[in-house]
Motif scaffolding. Structure first.
Motif, PDB file in Angstrom:
ATOM      1  N   GLN A   1      22.062  30.086 -61.978  1.00 38.86           N
ATOM      2  CA  GLN A   1      21.680  30.490 -60.622  1.00 38.86           C
ATOM      3  C   GLN A   1      21.564  29.333 -59.630  1.00 38.86           C
ATOM      4  N   GLY A   2      21.505  28.103 -60.104  1.00 43.94           N
ATOM      5  CA  GLY A   2      21.327  26.991 -59.179  1.00 43.94           C
ATOM      6  C   GLY A   2      21.139  25.678 -59.900  1.00 43.94           C
ATOM      7  N   PRO A   3      20.561  24.692 -59.226  1.00 40.79           N
ATOM      8  CA  PRO A   3      20.428  23.355 -59.808  1.00 40.79           C
ATOM      9  C   PRO A   3      19.436  23.307 -60.971  1.00 40.79           C
ATOM     10  N   LEU A   4      19.662  22.352 -61.866  1.00 40.93           N
ATOM     11  CA  LEU A   4      18.697  22.052 -62.916  1.00 40.93           C
ATOM     12  C   LEU A   4      17.648  21.057 -62.442  1.00 40.93           C
ATOM     13  N   ILE A   5      18.031  20.196 -61.510  1.00 35.75           N
ATOM     14  CA  ILE A   5      17.112  19.219 -60.931  1.00 35.75           C
ATOM     15  C   ILE A   5      17.313  19.230 -59.419  1.00 35.75           C
ATOM     16  N   SER A   6      16.411  18.598 -58.704  1.00 43.16           N
ATOM     17  CA  SER A   6      16.536  18.571 -57.247  1.00 43.16           C
ATOM     18  C   SER A   6      17.563  17.547 -56.807  1.00 43.16           C
ATOM     19  N   LEU A   7      18.090  17.750 -55.608  1.00 49.72           N
ATOM     20  CA  LEU A   7      19.016  16.780 -55.042  1.00 49.72           C
ATOM     21  C   LEU A   7      18.331  15.429 -54.867  1.00 49.72           C
ATOM     22  N   ASP A   8      17.063  15.434 -54.494  1.00 47.99           N
ATOM     23  CA  ASP A   8      16.335  14.176 -54.347  1.00 47.99           C
ATOM     24  C   ASP A   8      16.264  13.434 -55.681  1.00 47.99           C
ATOM     25  N   SER A   9      16.013  14.169 -56.773  1.00 44.41           N
ATOM     26  CA  SER A   9      15.970  13.523 -58.089  1.00 44.41           C
ATOM     27  C   SER A   9      17.332  12.974 -58.466  1.00 44.41           C
ATOM     28  N   TYR A  10      18.380  13.751 -58.161  1.00 43.96           N
ATOM     29  CA  TYR A  10      19.717  13.243 -58.461  1.00 43.96           C
ATOM     30  C   TYR A  10      19.970  11.947 -57.702  1.00 43.96           C
ATOM     31  N   ARG A  11      19.658  11.947 -56.426  1.00 46.40           N
ATOM     32  CA  ARG A  11      19.948  10.771 -55.600  1.00 46.40           C
ATOM     33  C   ARG A  11      19.120   9.553 -56.016  1.00 46.40           C
ATOM     34  N   GLU A  12      17.899   9.781 -56.429  1.00 43.33           N
ATOM     35  CA  GLU A  12      17.033   8.652 -56.771  1.00 43.33           C
ATOM     36  C   GLU A  12      17.303   8.115 -58.172  1.00 43.33           C
ATOM     37  N   LEU A  13      17.484   9.012 -59.146  1.00 39.48           N
ATOM     38  CA  LEU A  13      17.514   8.583 -60.535  1.00 39.48           C
ATOM     39  C   LEU A  13      18.912   8.530 -61.143  1.00 39.48           C
ATOM     40  N   LEU A  14      19.736   9.518 -60.868  1.00 34.51           N
ATOM     41  CA  LEU A  14      21.013   9.625 -61.551  1.00 34.51           C
ATOM     42  C   LEU A  14      22.163   9.010 -60.765  1.00 34.51           C
ATOM     43  N   ARG A  15      22.229   9.308 -59.469  1.00 41.61           N
ATOM     44  CA  ARG A  15      23.373   8.841 -58.686  1.00 41.61           C
ATOM     45  C   ARG A  15      23.578   7.332 -58.759  1.00 41.61           C
ATOM     46  N   PRO A  16      22.553   6.483 -58.595  1.00 44.84           N
ATOM     47  CA  PRO A  16      22.813   5.039 -58.670  1.00 44.84           C
ATOM     48  C   PRO A  16      23.394   4.605 -60.008  1.00 44.84           C
ATOM     49  N   ARG A  17      23.030   5.292 -61.070  1.00 48.46           N
ATOM     50  CA  ARG A  17      23.543   4.946 -62.394  1.00 48.46           C
ATOM     51  C   ARG A  17      24.977   5.443 -62.564  1.00 48.46           C
ATOM     52  N   HIS A  18      25.288   6.629 -62.038  1.00 49.04           N
ATOM     53  CA  HIS A  18      26.679   7.089 -62.040  1.00 49.04           C
ATOM     54  C   HIS A  18      27.561   6.188 -61.177  1.00 49.04           C
ATOM     55  N   GLN A  19      26.995   5.702 -60.086  1.00 47.16           N
ATOM     56  CA  GLN A  19      27.789   4.893 -59.153  1.00 47.16           C
ATOM     57  C   GLN A  19      28.341   3.641 -59.823  1.00 47.16           C
ATOM     58  N   LYS A  20      27.637   3.097 -60.787  1.00 50.86           N
ATOM     59  CA  LYS A  20      28.130   1.900 -61.474  1.00 50.86           C
ATOM     60  C   LYS A  20      29.466   2.178 -62.162  1.00 50.86           C
ATOM     61  N   PHE A  21      29.604   3.357 -62.730  1.00 45.53           N
ATOM     62  CA  PHE A  21      30.852   3.718 -63.391  1.00 45.53           C
ATOM     63  C   PHE A  21      31.956   3.979 -62.362  1.00 45.53           C
ATOM     64  N   VAL A  22      31.598   4.646 -61.279  1.00 45.78           N
ATOM     65  CA  VAL A  22      32.584   4.890 -60.224  1.00 45.78           C
ATOM     66  C   VAL A  22      33.070   3.569 -59.647  1.00 45.78           C
ATOM     67  N   ASP A  23      32.169   2.629 -59.452  1.00 47.73           N
ATOM     68  CA  ASP A  23      32.557   1.323 -58.929  1.00 47.73           C
ATOM     69  C   ASP A  23      33.457   0.575 -59.904  1.00 47.73           C
TER      70      ASP A  23
END
Length: 366
Positions: free
Chosen positions: A221-243
Motif C-alpha cells: 500500500q505504500g512506503p516501508l520507511i519515510s522519505l526523510d529516513s531514506y534521505r538521511e540514512l539510506l540515500r547517502p550510502r546508496h550514493q557512494k555506489f552511484v558515484d
C-alpha cells in the motif's frame, strides 16, 4: 534523431541493453530471466538441458544479460550449524522450507537478533581480498557480446540484508531509531561491497555495462520507511555506489520491491537510470502511471508480475496481459522485459515459455 534501420538491424545484446538504458532507438526490447529452482528445472528439461546448464537455458530464452561474479576464496569465518545452511563468509543462516510447488531458502535463527555495538563491530566479515578477481577477465571474454553487470538486488542493500542477521522487525526499528549499532554493522558491510565492486570494475577494464543496486522500500500500500529516513540514512550510502558507477561511466539500475515510486524523484536526482521490479498490482506502480510520470527519465526492468496472470491465468489470458503491458511501456524505448521477482514455482510451464516466446516476438520495434 531517427536512426536508419540498417544501423540497428544486427545489434548485440550489449548494444541493445546500453541503448535501452538511454532511451535510444534499438531493434527490440532486451530480455532478462530470474526464476525459482522448481520452474527453472522444468524449463531446462523442456529444452532438453541438464539441471545445471544455466547458460544453455539463458541462450534458449534469448536472455541479453549476464552477471559478473567473483567467488569467495577466504577462510571459513562462520562454522556450520546442524540443520542450517550457513554462509561461511557472512554468517547468514538459512533452512529449506517446502511448500506445495517446491520450496524456498528462508533466513532463520538470526544470530544478531540482540545486536549491540560490540557485536556490530566484532561480527566476522570477509575482506575484499578474500575474493578471486582473476575470473572477471574470463567471464568478460566468454560473454563478449552480452550485456554484463556487477551487483544484484543485494548490492548496497541495508534493511533486507541486516534482516537476514537480525530479523526484519529489528532492522525496521533500527531505521526509525537511527540505531548506531545497526548503522555500524551496515557501514562495515557496505565498505567491503564498495571495494569489491571497484576491484571488479577495474578487472573488467571497461567491459561492464551497468551496476545493479537494491533496497526494498515499499509494501503493497505504500512506503516501508519515510522519505526523510531514506534521505538521511539510506540515500547517502546508496550514493557512494552511484558515484562509483559514474566514475566508470556506467549507468545504475536500482531494485525495489513494493510501492516505491515515492522515491523515484530522489533516484533521478542521484543519477540512477533504471528501476527494477515494478510490481504493477501495488499502490502507485501501475505501468501506465509509471510510464506517464517517469518514462522519459527512467528505464524500467520488470513489470511482469510473478503474482499476477503469469502465475494464475490460462496462457491465453496471460498473453493478453503481456500484449497490453508492451503496448504501454514500449513506445519511446526504455523497457527491459523481466519478471517482477524470480518466477515462482507455481507458475505454469506454458506461461513461463509464453513470457519469453511472445516477449521476443512482440518486442521488436518498427
Amino acid at each position: 534523431m531517427d536512426v536508419p534501420i540498417w544501423e540497428i538491424a544486427m545489434l548485440t545484446s550489449r548494444e541493445r541493453v546500453i541503448r535501452t538504458f538511454y532511451h535510444e532507438k534499438t531493434d527490440r526490447i532486451p530480455i532478462d530471466y530470474l526464476a525459482n529452482a522448481a520452474i527453472d528445472r522444468k524449463l531446462k528439461r523442456h529444452f532438453g538441458l541438464q539441471d545445471d546448464d544455466d547458460e544453455g537455458l539463458r541462450q534458449a530464452l534469448r536472455v541479453d544479460f549476464r552477471e559478473v561474479t567473483v567467488p569467495y576464496t577466504g577462510p571459513v569465518l562462520h562454522p556450520p550449524v546442524k540443520g542450517l545452511d550457513v554462509d561461511p563468509a557472512w554468517g547468514f543462516r538459512r533452512k529449506w522450507v517446502t511448500h506445495n510447488w517446491g520450496g524456498y531458502w528462508e533466513f532463520t535463527d538470526f544470530p544478531l537478533a540482540d545486536l549491540d555495538m560490540e557485536k556490530a563491530t566484532t561480527w566476522p566479515m570477509p575482506s575484499a581480498d578474500d575474493f578471486d578477481y582473476s575470473v572477471v577477465t574470463e567471464q568478460c571474454k566468454r560473454w563478449k557480446d552480452l550485456a554484463l553487470y556487477v551487483g544484484n538486488p543485494g548490492l548496497g542493500d541495508m534493511m533486507n540484508t541486516t534482516g537476514f542477521w537480525c530479523g526484519m522487525e529489528m532492522a525496521y526499528l533500527s531505521v526509525g531509531l537511527k540505531d548506531q549499532a545497526w548503522l555500524t554493522l551496515i557501514d562495515r558491510r557496505l565498505a567491503i561491497q564498495l571495494e569489491m565492486t571497484e576491484r571488479m570494475l577495474e578487472a573488467a577494464r571497461g567491459r561492464i555495462d551497468f551496476m545493479w543496486l537494491g533496497e526494498d522500500l515499499g509494501q503493497q500500500q505504500g512506503p516501508l520507511i519515510s522519505l526523510d529516513s531514506y534521505r538521511e540514512l539510506l540515500r547517502p550510502r546508496h550514493q557512494k555506489f552511484v558515484d562509483l558507477a559514474r566514475a566508470y561511466n556506467i549507468p545504475v539500475m536500482f531494485h525495489s520491491c513494493g510501492s516505491s515510486s515515492w522515491a523515484f524523484e530522489d533516484f533521478i536526482d542521484m543519477g540512477i537510470a533504471a528501476i527494477d521490479t515494478l510490481q504493477p498490482e501495488v499502490a502507485n506502480m501501475e505501468p501506465a502511471y509509471l510510464k506517464k510520470n517517469y518514462g522519459d527519465r527512467l528505464a524500467f526492468h520488470g513489470m511482469v508480475s510473478t503474482a499476477g496472470p503469469l502465475a494464475t491465468a490460462p496462457v491465453a489470458e496471460f498473453e493478453k496481459s503481456l500484449r497490453e503491458l508492451l503496448d504501454i511501456v514500449m513506445p519511446g524505448g526504455g523497457y527491459f522485459l523481466a519478471p517482477t521477482h524470480e518466477i515462482q514455482d507455481n507458475t505454469p510451464l506454458e506461461n513461463a515459455l509464453a513470457l519469453y516466446q511472445r516477449g521476443y516476438e512482440w518486442g521488436w520495434y518498427a
